[in-house]
Design an enzyme around this catalytic site. Structure first.
Site, PDB file in Angstrom:
ATOM      1  N   LYS A  53     -46.428  28.081 -12.665  1.00  0.00           N
ATOM      2  CA  LYS A  53     -45.528  27.532 -13.691  1.00  0.00           C
ATOM      3  C   LYS A  53     -45.662  28.252 -15.033  1.00  0.00           C
ATOM      4  CE  LYS A  53     -48.509  23.843 -15.449  1.00  0.00           C
ATOM      5  NZ  LYS A  53     -48.633  22.403 -15.735  1.00  0.00           N
ATOM      6  N   GLY A  76     -41.045  19.420 -11.517  1.00  0.00           N
ATOM      7  CA  GLY A  76     -42.439  19.596 -11.932  1.00  0.00           C
ATOM      8  C   GLY A  76     -42.766  18.822 -13.191  1.00  0.00           C
ATOM      9  N   ALA A  77     -43.921  18.165 -13.189  1.00  0.00           N
ATOM     10  CA  ALA A  77     -44.401  17.422 -14.357  1.00  0.00           C
ATOM     11  C   ALA A  77     -45.808  16.934 -14.075  1.00  0.00           C
ATOM     12  CB  ALA A  77     -43.496  16.227 -14.652  1.00  0.00           C
ATOM     13  N   SER A  79     -47.424  13.765 -13.554  1.00  0.00           N
ATOM     14  CA  SER A  79     -46.833  12.459 -13.243  1.00  0.00           C
ATOM     15  C   SER A  79     -47.845  11.326 -13.263  1.00  0.00           C
ATOM     16  CB  SER A  79     -46.144  12.510 -11.870  1.00  0.00           C
ATOM     17  OG  SER A  79     -47.084  12.857 -10.869  1.00  0.00           O
ATOM     18  N   TYR A 139     -46.910   9.226 -20.284  1.00  0.00           N
ATOM     19  CA  TYR A 139     -46.062   9.861 -19.267  1.00  0.00           C
ATOM     20  C   TYR A 139     -44.633   9.332 -19.386  1.00  0.00           C
ATOM     21  CZ  TYR A 139     -43.670  10.371 -14.800  1.00  0.00           C
ATOM     22  OH  TYR A 139     -42.719  10.620 -13.836  1.00  0.00           O
ATOM     23  N   LYS A 175     -51.478  13.523  -3.562  1.00  0.00           N
ATOM     24  CA  LYS A 175     -51.445  12.788  -4.825  1.00  0.00           C
ATOM     25  C   LYS A 175     -52.621  11.834  -5.021  1.00  0.00           C
ATOM     26  CE  LYS A 175     -47.549  11.359  -6.479  1.00  0.00           C
ATOM     27  NZ  LYS A 175     -46.237  10.690  -6.641  1.00  0.00           N
ATOM     28  N   HIS A 184     -51.392   4.455   1.113  1.00  0.00           N
ATOM     29  CA  HIS A 184     -52.719   3.838   1.021  1.00  0.00           C
ATOM     30  C   HIS A 184     -52.898   2.704   2.028  1.00  0.00           C
ATOM     31  CE1 HIS A 184     -54.092   6.217  -2.306  1.00  0.00           C
ATOM     32  NE2 HIS A 184     -53.016   5.935  -3.004  1.00  0.00           N
ATOM     33  N   GLN A 199     -53.998  -9.618  -6.349  1.00  0.00           N
ATOM     34  CA  GLN A 199     -53.688 -11.038  -6.467  1.00  0.00           C
ATOM     35  C   GLN A 199     -52.532 -11.222  -7.453  1.00  0.00           C
ATOM     36  OE1 GLN A 199     -57.392 -12.756  -7.737  1.00  0.00           O
ATOM     37  NE2 GLN A 199     -58.305 -12.729  -5.681  1.00  0.00           N
TER      38      GLN A 199
END
Length: 317
Positions: A53, A76-77, A79, A139, A175, A184, A199
């Protein structure tokens, strides 16, 4: 040629693959491969060249791409919503984006970029209106500021931003903690048979916080539609338009595996006041612009994603 920034990242690599499927390989992939595991996202893609980049922005400044670029898909960033280095975030997300935007304006290239639903922050309405935009982290502020910059100028070329909601799907494995809950939850079920959800908090019961979970394939379709309709500019929400709960995602993962249960864990203090408990894209403006395709529900997208994950073999797995 086509330029995709963030090309080795989550949405960028899906975009490169989709462009390949349309017969395009004249693609300059721009990214930062400090995390070398991201190369897996491009390993099955066809590109003309790869540029770091920093090298890319230097070559832009030197005029090496003048007159050669049909469209820049700027994905692109940095994040990370937990990154608080504002100087870094503004240089990486805001100033970099402005440089590419002005390149496109000078050269008559289309500019399609990633904004974020995080610009709405604590708002309970998600319509592309200034009074509803209340970023809660740096962000989100960097994304909000660029959207504002776009709104304040009348560009002669296409300039279109997409406010991504909670995107999930293939090619996000790099990520880590910022990967989707679908990713996850899948790992948790495979490891222990238990999905761990927060919760209740902020008026929501256990696991019933609501997000607009949108499958990455659908996000890519909206990007491609904008590219194929260069007369459409503006900032648009990009989600399904239908909020679903974290319980819905967990139950979709459990149903896929045919086993598992949910455990609710305390809501982290560090996230209180800086967490979106509810998001739902208002698609009125996107639909009014002419986009008609349907978006997958969690029940449709998650099994497709888990099929893809089951076929992959990443380092560390």
């Amino acid at each position: 040629m086509i330029i995709v920034t963030g090309a080795a990242g989550f949405i960028g690599s899906n975009l490169v693959k989709a462009l390949n499927n349309l017969g395009r390989s004249d693609i300059i992939a721009v990214d930062d491969l400090t995390d070398g595991t991201k190369m897996f996202n491009l390993a099955d893609c066809e590109i003309a060249d790869y540029l770091d980049k920093a090298d890319f922005i230097e070559q832009i400044a030197q005029g090496q791409f003048d007159g050669k670029v049909e469209v820049i898909f700027h994905q692109g960033a940095c994040s990370s919503t937990t990154e608080w280095d504002g100087k870094f975030m503004m240089a990486n997300n805001y100033e970099y984006s402005k440089t590419l935007l002005h390149f496109c304006e000078r050269n008559g290239s289309q500019f399609i970029y990633a904004s974020s639903a995080s610009v709405y922050g604590g708002s309970d309405k998600f319509i592309e209106q200034r009074e509803l935009e209340k970023p809660l982290n740096v962000y989100a502020y960097s994304k909000f500021l660029f959207d504002q910059y776009v709104r304040q100028h009348n560009f002669t070329t296409q300039v279109a931003g997409l406010r991504y909601f909670n995107v999930y799907g293939p090619r996000e494995q790099h990520k880590g903690g910022m990967a989707s809950v679908a990713f996850h939850f899948n790992n948790q079920i495979k490891a222990s048979g238990i999905c761990r959800l927060f919760q209740g908090h902020d008026g929501f019961e256990d696991g019933k916080q609501l997000r607009d979970f949108v499958y990455v394939e659908d996000v890519v379709k909206v990007n491609l539609w904008l590219w194929q309709n260069p007369g459409i500019s503006g900032v648009y929400n990009c989600g399904t338009g239908q909020a679903q709960s974290f319980n819905d995602v967990a139950n979709a993962v459990i149903a896929y595996h045919g086993k598992g249960e949910i455990e609710y864990i305390p809501f982290p203090d560090k996230l209180k006041g800086a967490y979106q408990s509810y998001t739902q894209a208002d698609l009125t403006q996107l639909r009014a612009a002419g986009y008609t395709q349907a978006f997958k529900t969690v029940e449709e997208g998650v099994p497709e994603y888990l099929d893809w994950l089951a076929a992959q073999h990443f380092i560390g797995q």
